[in-house]
Write an enzyme that holds these catalytic residues in place. Structure first.
Site, PDB file in Angstrom:
ATOM      1  CD  GLU A   1       3.820   9.550  -4.372  1.00  0.00           C
ATOM      2  OE1 GLU A   1       3.443   8.549  -4.995  1.00  0.00           O
ATOM      3  OE2 GLU A   1       3.988   9.577  -3.154  1.00  0.00           O
TER       4      GLU A   1
ATOM      5  CD  GLU B   1      12.661   8.663  -8.990  1.00  0.00           C
ATOM      6  OE1 GLU B   1      11.505   8.526  -8.551  1.00  0.00           O
ATOM      7  OE2 GLU B   1      13.325   7.715  -9.432  1.00  0.00           O
TER       8      GLU B   1
END
Length: 379
Positions: free
Chosen positions: A154, A135
């Site tokens: 992100e 991830e």
């Protein structure tokens, strides 16, 4: 953020998986179903005990080996670090330190503590690390561990300033602008910042200032551990059958496949089921992309390398990449006889047609309707 949206004519239930790889994103979502088995937050005294136990399961030497390629990597920094007042050091030196990882894990009582034996508890840590490598890891060339402990949020999700407080205000209705992924497993969506804050006893604090998860390593890591123990439930499901189980329950043997699970290829607890929970829509089943299948294989590869360092015995059939499994939205664990397909509401009400949770489960020309009488169907 990966979401599976369950649509019915009488309701829309959006169930979101919050784990998101670096740089990914998707349009808005509402709250996932609540869970009855979220991890419990440890007291200060319990955290001290947990800290000591976790250090025995996952030593600093193990950490140093697994994070060797990411810990001092100058590329592991956030683009908006100046705006958020973050350290100029690589993230592995101030956020993903050994002490911070242990402290974040220790926040939740059950993580790596409910296994039948030490091997199972170490297995849980290894599975968690392998998934955060996929991830948010740096995935440096030739690093078998996936370089976990690299990114925090992100990239490019917030522009140059991070959370857009002017756009979102203090409610938790602004799912697109300010609640993208933060922390090792990229906790995402407004509802989860709300539920995590409630679990931690701070109310709306993470809703009104979600960047706390970026600025405070222990909180950011704890948020990912919290979600690891989160099972998505649905009011239409029977008790004990989650829409998606928690990764924790899969590992400790508290998840039992239903008949529908088995028909969907989810026949036994393994890493593939956890991959399915995290990102099944892209990595498992008929809708998997080529990139998704590569990512699923990466999770297994990182897992096998990390378990070797930790001295974990991998149970038989556990190192699975979800090949042959359909994802939970495409093929759910349970279909209620009160939700059936029909050409119209009266048609669905009057016959025992196909059980469904969305229109995609229905034959061509039919729609999924909910809250129907069960009487047309055999008990």
């Amino acid at each position: 953020m990966k979401c599976s949206i369950v649509k019915r004519k009488w309701m829309v239930v959006t169930l979101c998986i919050l784990f998101c790889g670096v740089g990914c994103g998707s349009p808005g979502s509402t709250a996932p179903a609540a869970s009855e088995d979220d991890f419990d937050v440890a007291t200060a005294a319990e955290q001290q005990t947990r800290d000591a136990a976790l250090r025995l399961l996952f030593t600093e030497d193990m950490y140093n080996t697994i994070t060797a390629e990411s810990r001092d990597n100058p590329n592991c920094k956030e683009a908006n670090r100046v705006a958020l007042g973050l350290s100029e050091l690589p993230n592995g030196q101030w956020y993903y330190t050994y002490d911070n990882l242990i402290a974040g894990m220790a926040e939740m009582e059950e993580f790596a503590s409910e296994g039948a034996d030490e091997n199972t508890n170490k297995l849980e840590i290894a599975a968690f690390l392998a998934n955060i490598a996929q991830e948010t890891g740096g995935k440096m060339p030739d690093d078998p561990y996936g370089s976990p402990g690299c990114f925090i949020q992100e990239r490019d999700a917030y522009g140059s300033t991070g959370y857009n407080s002017a756009a979102c205000g203090v409610s938790y209705t602004c799912s697109a602008a300010g609640y993208g992924g933060r922390g090792p497993h990229q906790l995402s969506w407004d509802s989860n910042y709300l539920h995590f804050g409630e679990a931690m006893g701070v109310g709306l604090q993470y809703v009104t200032d979600p960047d706390i998860l970026t600025k405070d390593p222990e909180i950011g890591i704890a948020g990912s551990i919290w979600f690891w123990g989160h099972a998505e439930l649905n009011d239409d499901w029977p008790a004990g059958i989650p829409y998606k189980p928690s990764a924790h329950n899969v590992i400790i043997g508290q998840w039992t496949p239903t008949d529908d699970d088995e028909s969907c290829g989810r026949t036994t607890a393994n890493l593939g089921v956890i991959t399915n929970i995290i990102n099944g829509g892209l990595e498992c089943g008929t809708r998997a992309t080529a990139e998704g299948r590569t990512n699923a294989a990466n999770r297994v590869r990182f897992f096998e390398a990390i378990t070797a360092v930790m001295g974990v015995t991998i149970p038989e059939s556990w190192a699975d990449d979800c090949e042959g499994q359909q994802d939970f939205e495409e093929c759910p664990s349970y279909r209620s006889p009160t939700s059936r397909c029909g050409a119209g509401w009266k048609d669905a009400q009057s016959k025992c047609g196909t059980y469904c949770i969305g229109d995609s489960h229905c034959p061509t020309g039919e729609t999924c309707f909910g809250s129907l009488e069960i009487s047309p169907c055999p008990e």
